[in-house]
Write a protein that holds these residues in place. Structure first.
Motif, PDB file in Angstrom:
ATOM      1  N   ALA A  37       1.304  -1.390  -0.206  1.00 38.93           N
ATOM      2  CA  ALA A  37       0.056   0.224  -0.002  1.00 38.93           C
ATOM      3  C   ALA A  37       0.512   0.925   0.342  1.00 38.93           C
ATOM      4  O   ALA A  37       2.131   1.268   0.709  1.00 38.93           O
ATOM      5  CB  ALA A  37      -0.689   0.078   1.164  1.00 38.93           C
ATOM      6  N   ALA A  38       0.978   1.803  -0.443  1.00 33.78           N
ATOM      7  CA  ALA A  38       1.552   3.877  -1.099  1.00 33.78           C
ATOM      8  C   ALA A  38       0.497   4.391  -0.606  1.00 33.78           C
ATOM      9  O   ALA A  38       0.899   5.862  -1.133  1.00 33.78           O
ATOM     10  CB  ALA A  38       2.262   3.581  -2.200  1.00 33.78           C
ATOM     11  N   ASP A  39      -0.481   4.589   0.533  1.00 36.17           N
ATOM     12  CA  ASP A  39      -1.394   6.163  -0.077  1.00 36.17           C
ATOM     13  C   ASP A  39      -0.291   6.687   1.458  1.00 36.17           C
ATOM     14  O   ASP A  39      -0.622   6.147   3.111  1.00 36.17           O
ATOM     15  CB  ASP A  39      -2.660   5.764   0.944  1.00 36.17           C
ATOM     16  CG  ASP A  39      -3.611   6.611   1.167  1.00 36.17           C
ATOM     17  OD1 ASP A  39      -2.461   8.136   1.495  1.00 36.17           O
ATOM     18  OD2 ASP A  39      -4.701   6.757   1.043  1.00 36.17           O
ATOM     19  N   ALA A  40       0.043   7.381   1.322  1.00 35.30           N
ATOM     20  CA  ALA A  40       0.586   8.466   2.467  1.00 35.30           C
ATOM     21  C   ALA A  40       0.139   8.701   3.436  1.00 35.30           C
ATOM     22  O   ALA A  40       0.949   9.131   4.903  1.00 35.30           O
ATOM     23  CB  ALA A  40       1.912   9.427   1.784  1.00 35.30           C
ATOM     24  N   SER A  41      -1.308   9.671   3.123  1.00 38.33           N
ATOM     25  CA  SER A  41      -1.936   9.258   4.181  1.00 38.33           C
ATOM     26  C   SER A  41      -2.046   8.558   5.821  1.00 38.33           C
ATOM     27  O   SER A  41      -2.552   8.751   6.744  1.00 38.33           O
ATOM     28  CB  SER A  41      -3.443  10.278   3.714  1.00 38.33           C
ATOM     29  OG  SER A  41      -3.986   8.972   3.231  1.00 38.33           O
ATOM     30  N   GLU A  42      -1.734   7.831   5.112  1.00 34.70           N
ATOM     31  CA  GLU A  42      -2.210   6.146   6.135  1.00 34.70           C
ATOM     32  C   GLU A  42      -1.223   6.399   6.914  1.00 34.70           C
ATOM     33  O   GLU A  42      -0.889   4.672   7.498  1.00 34.70           O
ATOM     34  CB  GLU A  42      -3.588   5.434   5.746  1.00 34.70           C
ATOM     35  CG  GLU A  42      -4.623   5.912   4.765  1.00 34.70           C
ATOM     36  CD  GLU A  42      -5.281   4.797   4.011  1.00 34.70           C
ATOM     37  OE1 GLU A  42      -5.131   3.942   3.674  1.00 34.70           O
ATOM     38  OE2 GLU A  42      -6.495   5.613   4.363  1.00 34.70           O
ATOM     39  N   ALA A  43      -0.242   7.162   6.489  1.00 30.31           N
ATOM     40  CA  ALA A  43       1.567   6.108   6.635  1.00 30.31           C
ATOM     41  C   ALA A  43       1.379   5.533   8.626  1.00 30.31           C
ATOM     42  O   ALA A  43       2.178   4.157   8.603  1.00 30.31           O
ATOM     43  CB  ALA A  43       2.173   6.488   6.309  1.00 30.31           C
ATOM     44  N   LEU A  50       1.344  -2.612  10.484  1.00 29.39           N
ATOM     45  CA  LEU A  50       2.485  -4.160  10.353  1.00 29.39           C
ATOM     46  C   LEU A  50       2.996  -3.722  10.870  1.00 29.39           C
ATOM     47  O   LEU A  50       3.483  -5.390  11.518  1.00 29.39           O
ATOM     48  CB  LEU A  50       3.438  -2.627   9.294  1.00 29.39           C
ATOM     49  CG  LEU A  50       3.399  -3.006   7.943  1.00 29.39           C
ATOM     50  CD1 LEU A  50       3.985  -1.380   7.490  1.00 29.39           C
ATOM     51  CD2 LEU A  50       3.267  -3.949   7.117  1.00 29.39           C
ATOM     52  N   PHE A  51       3.708  -2.961  12.463  1.00 24.98           N
ATOM     53  CA  PHE A  51       3.863  -4.089  13.815  1.00 24.98           C
ATOM     54  C   PHE A  51       2.632  -4.990  14.148  1.00 24.98           C
ATOM     55  O   PHE A  51       3.670  -6.102  14.432  1.00 24.98           O
ATOM     56  CB  PHE A  51       3.986  -2.986  14.677  1.00 24.98           C
ATOM     57  CG  PHE A  51       4.455  -2.712  16.066  1.00 24.98           C
ATOM     58  CD1 PHE A  51       6.137  -3.352  16.821  1.00 24.98           C
ATOM     59  CD2 PHE A  51       3.495  -2.970  17.278  1.00 24.98           C
ATOM     60  CE1 PHE A  51       6.443  -3.969  17.586  1.00 24.98           C
ATOM     61  CE2 PHE A  51       4.208  -3.744  17.869  1.00 24.98           C
ATOM     62  CZ  PHE A  51       5.223  -4.259  18.156  1.00 24.98           C
ATOM     63  N   ALA A  52       1.689  -4.922  14.208  1.00 21.75           N
ATOM     64  CA  ALA A  52       0.776  -6.292  14.918  1.00 21.75           C
ATOM     65  C   ALA A  52       0.781  -7.110  14.557  1.00 21.75           C
ATOM     66  O   ALA A  52       0.576  -8.405  14.687  1.00 21.75           O
ATOM     67  CB  ALA A  52      -0.445  -4.971  15.058  1.00 21.75           C
TER      68      ALA A  52
END
Length: 105
Positions: A37-43, A50-52
């Motif tokens: 996924a590449a949506d910067a607004s949801e980084a 990702l951590f979870a």
């Protein structure tokens, strides 16, 4: 998921192994989707997911390893049996409740 602690032999934790393997596959797919996924607004949200997801994969891998080694359901601190009720709720549990409480203060 039901953990049959009374079963014996090779299939003792077959249901748990199958369930954990399916969850591992689902989490792996989720991880792949999150990393592409590449949506910067949801980084920030993506980083937390990702951590979870990685943490979940580590826990599942550990439980599958313990099943393969024959140590699943045994506390890693005191070597006591982890109650089936705890494994039912938390199939990747590494510690009995008293040791978990000591481990996390």
């Amino acid at each position: 998921m039901s953990v049959d602690m009374e079963a014996t032999g090779q299939g003792r934790f077959a249901v748990v192994r199958t369930s954990l393997s399916e969850e591992f596959a689902a989490q792996t797919t989720r991880l792949q989707q999150l990393t592409t996924a590449a949506d910067a607004s949801e980084a920030h949200e993506r980083a937390a997911l990702l951590f979870a997801t990685r943490q979940s994969l580590d826990q599942i891998s550990g439980a599958l390893r313990r099943i393969a080694e024959g140590t699943y359901g045994t506390c890693e601190k005191c070597a006591a049996s982890i109650p089936p009720e705890r494994l039912e709720v938390l199939p990747h549990a590494r510690f009995c409740v008293p040791c978990q409480q000591k481990h996390h203060g």
